[in-house]
Design a protein around this motif. Sequence first.
Motif, PDB file in Angstrom:
ATOM      1  N   TRP A  66       0.401  -0.848   0.066  1.00 24.68           N
ATOM      2  CA  TRP A  66      -0.185  -0.020   0.344  1.00 24.68           C
ATOM      3  C   TRP A  66       0.446   0.893   0.212  1.00 24.68           C
ATOM      4  N   THR A  67       1.694   1.022   0.631  1.00 24.75           N
ATOM      5  CA  THR A  67       2.725   2.494   1.067  1.00 24.75           C
ATOM      6  C   THR A  67       3.511   2.282  -0.706  1.00 24.75           C
ATOM      7  N   ASN A  68       4.052   1.599  -1.574  1.00 23.63           N
ATOM      8  CA  ASN A  68       4.386   1.610  -2.342  1.00 23.63           C
ATOM      9  C   ASN A  68       3.249   1.700  -3.148  1.00 23.63           C
ATOM     10  N   ILE A  71       2.947   5.855  -3.250  1.00 23.78           N
ATOM     11  CA  ILE A  71       4.362   6.862  -3.202  1.00 23.78           C
ATOM     12  C   ILE A  71       3.681   6.637  -5.093  1.00 23.78           C
ATOM     13  N   ASP A  72       3.990   4.834  -6.444  1.00 26.11           N
ATOM     14  CA  ASP A  72       3.842   5.281  -6.935  1.00 26.11           C
ATOM     15  C   ASP A  72       2.859   6.765  -7.483  1.00 26.11           C
ATOM     16  N   ALA A  73       1.846   6.627  -7.570  1.00 29.85           N
ATOM     17  CA  ALA A  73       0.329   7.140  -7.148  1.00 29.85           C
ATOM     18  C   ALA A  73       1.199   8.726  -6.928  1.00 29.85           C
ATOM     19  N   ALA A  74       1.615   9.163  -5.428  1.00 27.54           N
ATOM     20  CA  ALA A  74       2.018  10.256  -5.263  1.00 27.54           C
ATOM     21  C   ALA A  74       3.004  11.058  -7.134  1.00 27.54           C
ATOM     22  N   GLY A  75       3.692  10.203  -7.185  1.00 33.41           N
ATOM     23  CA  GLY A  75       4.705  10.766  -8.474  1.00 33.41           C
ATOM     24  C   GLY A  75       4.610  10.530  -9.636  1.00 33.41           C
ATOM     25  N   VAL A 128       1.577   7.788 -22.568  1.00 37.20           N
ATOM     26  CA  VAL A 128       1.909   7.822 -20.414  1.00 37.20           C
ATOM     27  C   VAL A 128       0.959   8.640 -19.784  1.00 37.20           C
ATOM     28  N   VAL A 129       0.253  10.093 -20.777  1.00 37.44           N
ATOM     29  CA  VAL A 129      -1.050  10.207 -20.142  1.00 37.44           C
ATOM     30  C   VAL A 129      -2.149   9.690 -19.707  1.00 37.44           C
ATOM     31  N   LEU A 130      -2.440   8.609 -20.780  1.00 35.92           N
ATOM     32  CA  LEU A 130      -3.674   7.467 -20.302  1.00 35.92           C
ATOM     33  C   LEU A 130      -2.893   6.313 -19.333  1.00 35.92           C
ATOM     34  N   PHE A 131      -1.734   6.256 -18.798  1.00 30.43           N
ATOM     35  CA  PHE A 131      -1.684   5.356 -18.324  1.00 30.43           C
ATOM     36  C   PHE A 131      -1.243   5.507 -16.046  1.00 30.43           C
ATOM     37  N   VAL A 132      -0.574   7.155 -16.976  1.00 26.26           N
ATOM     38  CA  VAL A 132      -0.971   7.637 -15.436  1.00 26.26           C
ATOM     39  C   VAL A 132      -2.678   7.429 -14.921  1.00 26.26           C
ATOM     40  N   LEU A 133      -3.235   7.671 -16.112  1.00 21.92           N
ATOM     41  CA  LEU A 133      -4.490   8.409 -15.224  1.00 21.92           C
ATOM     42  C   LEU A 133      -5.514   7.168 -15.157  1.00 21.92           C
ATOM     43  N   GLN A 134      -4.687   5.922 -15.992  1.00 18.40           N
ATOM     44  CA  GLN A 134      -5.135   4.360 -15.428  1.00 18.40           C
ATOM     45  C   GLN A 134      -5.020   3.833 -14.404  1.00 18.40           C
ATOM     46  N   ARG A 135      -3.941   4.162 -14.023  1.00 22.48           N
ATOM     47  CA  ARG A 135      -3.010   3.893 -12.827  1.00 22.48           C
ATOM     48  C   ARG A 135      -3.071   4.465 -11.788  1.00 22.48           C
ATOM     49  N   LEU A 136      -4.334   5.228 -11.613  1.00 24.86           N
ATOM     50  CA  LEU A 136      -4.468   6.735 -10.980  1.00 24.86           C
ATOM     51  C   LEU A 136      -5.969   6.183 -10.128  1.00 24.86           C
ATOM     52  N   ILE A 137      -6.934   5.309 -11.054  1.00 22.90           N
ATOM     53  CA  ILE A 137      -8.074   5.208 -11.364  1.00 22.90           C
ATOM     54  C   ILE A 137      -8.080   3.748 -10.663  1.00 22.90           C
ATOM     55  N   VAL A 139      -5.570   2.890  -8.186  1.00 27.70           N
ATOM     56  CA  VAL A 139      -5.081   3.438  -6.887  1.00 27.70           C
ATOM     57  C   VAL A 139      -6.800   3.123  -5.970  1.00 27.70           C
ATOM     58  N   LEU A 140      -7.190   4.588  -6.685  1.00 23.33           N
ATOM     59  CA  LEU A 140      -8.377   4.822  -6.149  1.00 23.33           C
ATOM     60  C   LEU A 140      -9.201   3.330  -6.178  1.00 23.33           C
ATOM     61  N   ARG A 141      -9.686   2.735  -6.369  1.00 23.50           N
ATOM     62  CA  ARG A 141     -10.082   1.690  -6.514  1.00 23.50           C
ATOM     63  C   ARG A 141     -10.225   0.570  -6.335  1.00 23.50           C
ATOM     64  N   ARG A 142      -8.982  -0.003  -5.678  1.00 17.61           N
ATOM     65  CA  ARG A 142      -8.371  -0.448  -4.717  1.00 17.61           C
ATOM     66  C   ARG A 142      -8.419  -0.535  -3.142  1.00 17.61           C
ATOM     67  N   PRO A 143      -9.043  -1.984  -2.470  1.00 19.84           N
ATOM     68  CA  PRO A 143      -8.913  -0.855  -1.058  1.00 19.84           C
ATOM     69  C   PRO A 143      -8.113  -1.131  -0.316  1.00 19.84           C
ATOM     70  N   ARG A 144      -7.814  -0.168   0.564  1.00 19.81           N
ATOM     71  CA  ARG A 144      -6.202  -0.431   1.222  1.00 19.81           C
ATOM     72  C   ARG A 144      -5.888  -1.779   2.136  1.00 19.81           C
TER      73      ARG A 144
END
Length: 145
Positions: A66-68, A71-75, A128-137, A139-144
């Motif tokens: 979760w921490t990793n 941090i990836d999402a923040a980056g 890359v923008v599409l990949f970033v948006l896909q990753r961010l979505i 991360v938001l969908r995954r439970p902690r």
Amino acid sequence: MGFAALVFLGQLAMVLMRYLLGVGFLEIQDGVNYAFAALVALSVAVAFDADKHVRVDVFRQTWSDWTNRTIDAAGDLLLALPVFCLMLWTAYPLVRSSWEILEGSPETGGLPGLFLVKTCLLILPALVVLFVLQRLIGVLRRPRS
């Protein structure tokens, strides 16, 4: 991989023709340059998607998943997204003007189609923008956990 094969075979053909036959073709040289430029530009997006980009993992091994991910999402949000959006914004006028004149090789007698290679300057940041948006979505969908 097609671009890599084209670069290798084209460069090999150029060297063999130049040093064994004493002839050279500007078209082959331009083709190799165009393929190499496209290969470099598009491989950035492929590496980013496969999570094979350069990263320093000194602390990462001891942190939780979760921490990793955080941090990836923040980056992604603070670094990758602004940089590639800016790249997309600033490259668009260059690519548009290149398409308007159907820009070719700067060398006399070179290959036409440099405008197609310059289009990679838009494809790379858009992917890359599409990949970033896909990753961010994701991360938001995954439970902690």
